[in-house]
Design a protein around this motif. Structure first.
Motif, mmCIF file in Angstrom:
data_model
loop_
_atom_site.group_PDB
_atom_site.id
_atom_site.type_symbol
_atom_site.label_atom_id
_atom_site.label_comp_id
_atom_site.label_asym_id
_atom_site.label_seq_id
_atom_site.Cartn_x
_atom_site.Cartn_y
_atom_site.Cartn_z
ATOM 1 N N GLN A 1 1.548 15.561 22.317
ATOM 2 C CA GLN A 1 2.877 15.927 21.829
ATOM 3 C C GLN A 1 3.225 17.366 22.180
ATOM 4 O OE1 GLN A 1 3.771 18.161 19.199
ATOM 5 N NE2 GLN A 1 5.945 17.628 19.359
ATOM 6 N N SER B 1 6.761 11.620 19.597
ATOM 7 C CA SER B 1 7.936 10.798 19.305
ATOM 8 C C SER B 1 7.994 9.643 20.302
ATOM 9 C CB SER B 1 9.206 11.640 19.433
ATOM 10 O OG SER B 1 9.391 12.037 20.793
ATOM 11 N N GLU B 2 8.884 8.698 20.029
ATOM 12 C CA GLU B 2 9.046 7.581 20.968
ATOM 13 C C GLU B 2 9.527 8.084 22.331
ATOM 14 O OE1 GLU B 2 8.065 4.371 20.412
ATOM 15 O OE2 GLU B 2 7.209 5.424 18.692
ATOM 16 N N LYS B 3 10.311 9.141 22.330
ATOM 17 C CA LYS B 3 10.761 9.732 23.597
ATOM 18 C C LYS B 3 9.576 10.351 24.340
ATOM 19 C CE LYS B 3 14.135 12.948 25.605
ATOM 20 N NZ LYS B 3 13.157 13.558 26.517
ATOM 21 N N ASP B 4 8.698 11.056 23.587
ATOM 22 C CA ASP B 4 7.494 11.624 24.208
ATOM 23 C C ASP B 4 6.668 10.530 24.878
ATOM 24 O OD1 ASP B 4 8.060 14.210 23.281
ATOM 25 O OD2 ASP B 4 6.979 13.886 21.407
#
Length: 306
Positions: A46, A221-224
């Motif tokens: 992250q 995050s889901e974007k990560d």
């Protein structure tokens, strides 16, 4: 008509093993990591593999490069089969004895950490490829020293939380456990043992009890996860190591871990690079050839009997 029915029955008998073998050749799927409390590898991912912020994550990259962070959901042993304590050496628990993830074993007291309190807690384990199995969570003893390599004897003998097939909520397994009382910096160790394969996954989550300051650990995050998937060698919705990496053959205590023999139950489900699927397909091809031979022979006999 009797001869034709006989031909059809023989053909079906020959095709049945082919269908079974092809079904077994399909790759299985399971990958993931703890996100509450967040695991070391997920926290460092992250932060950003190319430019992590914390000193501990920078040290991890120096030890093993950035790829272990892009492959944050792959700390596994393909043939663990419930033998984790036998085959993972002391000092290598966080990497599961996998040289690729050796940076996770660095003994230091500044890993990004999550706040944790004694009592009931809901744990979350992000599963990029879910599968049936059981989770066991272990907490370090009161005598734990984060500046020393983690040993099995540093963990409580029994898990404080154990669950089979927990509920999957928005891509993460969720389950509860009662956390024992502690103070200061500690570590939660997880073992996810699949029930349909010998494969198991492992995480180390650094935590702080009481008034101790947590070092800003955050889950990806889901974007990560989506952005990092492009540089990952792990199939996020499939199974196996696309690069044939080092992750599936840890060095065991006193010698190398012995592979589990392939059977109809675990064929193509033992992790690694999926090579067992190729054997299954090859066997299916041989069965197909045998099926065709039976079919032709049966037709000849039927023609002779007319």
């Amino acid at each position: 008509m009797h001869a034709r029915r006989k031909v059809a029955a023989l053909a079906a008998a020959g095709a049945a093993p082919l269908v079974l073998s092809l079904a077994q050749a399909q790759p299985a799927a399971a990958h993931g990591s703890m996100t509450d409390p967040v695991s070391r590898v997920a926290a460092c991912f992250q932060e950003g593999p190319e430019a992590p912020k914390s000193a501990a994550c920078k040290a991890l990259v120096r030890a093993g490069g950035t790829q272990p962070l892009y492959d944050w959901n792959e700390v596994n042993i393909a043939n663990a089969a419930g033998r984790s304590k036998e085959i993972i050496p002391d000092g290598k628990l966080c990497s599961a004895g996998n040289a690729k993830y050796k940076g996770l074993d660095l003994p230091r007291s500044d890993w990004p950490a999550s706040k944790l309190s004694a009592g009931k807690h809901t744990f979350r384990y992000r599963a990029t490829a879910p599968h049936r199995g059981s989770f066991e969570l272990y907490l370090t003893k009161a005598s734990y020293d984060p500046a020393k390599p983690l040993k099995w004897s540093d963990l409580q003998a029994r898990p404080f939380a154990k669950v089979t097939d927990p509920k999957l909520v928005n891509g993460s397994y969720e389950f509860s456990g009662t956390v024992p009382a502690r103070s200061g910096r500690h570590l939660v160790y997880s073992i996810w043992q699949r029930s349909d394969s010998p494969e198991a996954f492992y995480t180390c989550s650094d935590v702080v009890f009481g008034r101790g300051k947590a070092k800003g650990a955050a889950a990806p995050s889901e974007k990560d996860i989506r952005d990092g998937a492009e540089k990952s060698t792990v199939e996020h919705h499939g199974h196996g190591d696309l690069g044939g990496g080092e992750g599936n053959a840890p060095e065991a205590k006193g010698g190398a871990a012995k592979p589990v023999a392939a059977t109809s139950e675990n064929l193509a489900e033992t992790g690694g690079d999926g090579s067992s699927a190729y054997y299954a397909v090859g066997g299916a091809a041989a069965l197909a050839l045998g099926s065709g031979t039976l079919f032709v022979a049966a037709r000849r006999r039927a023609a002779t009997n007319r």
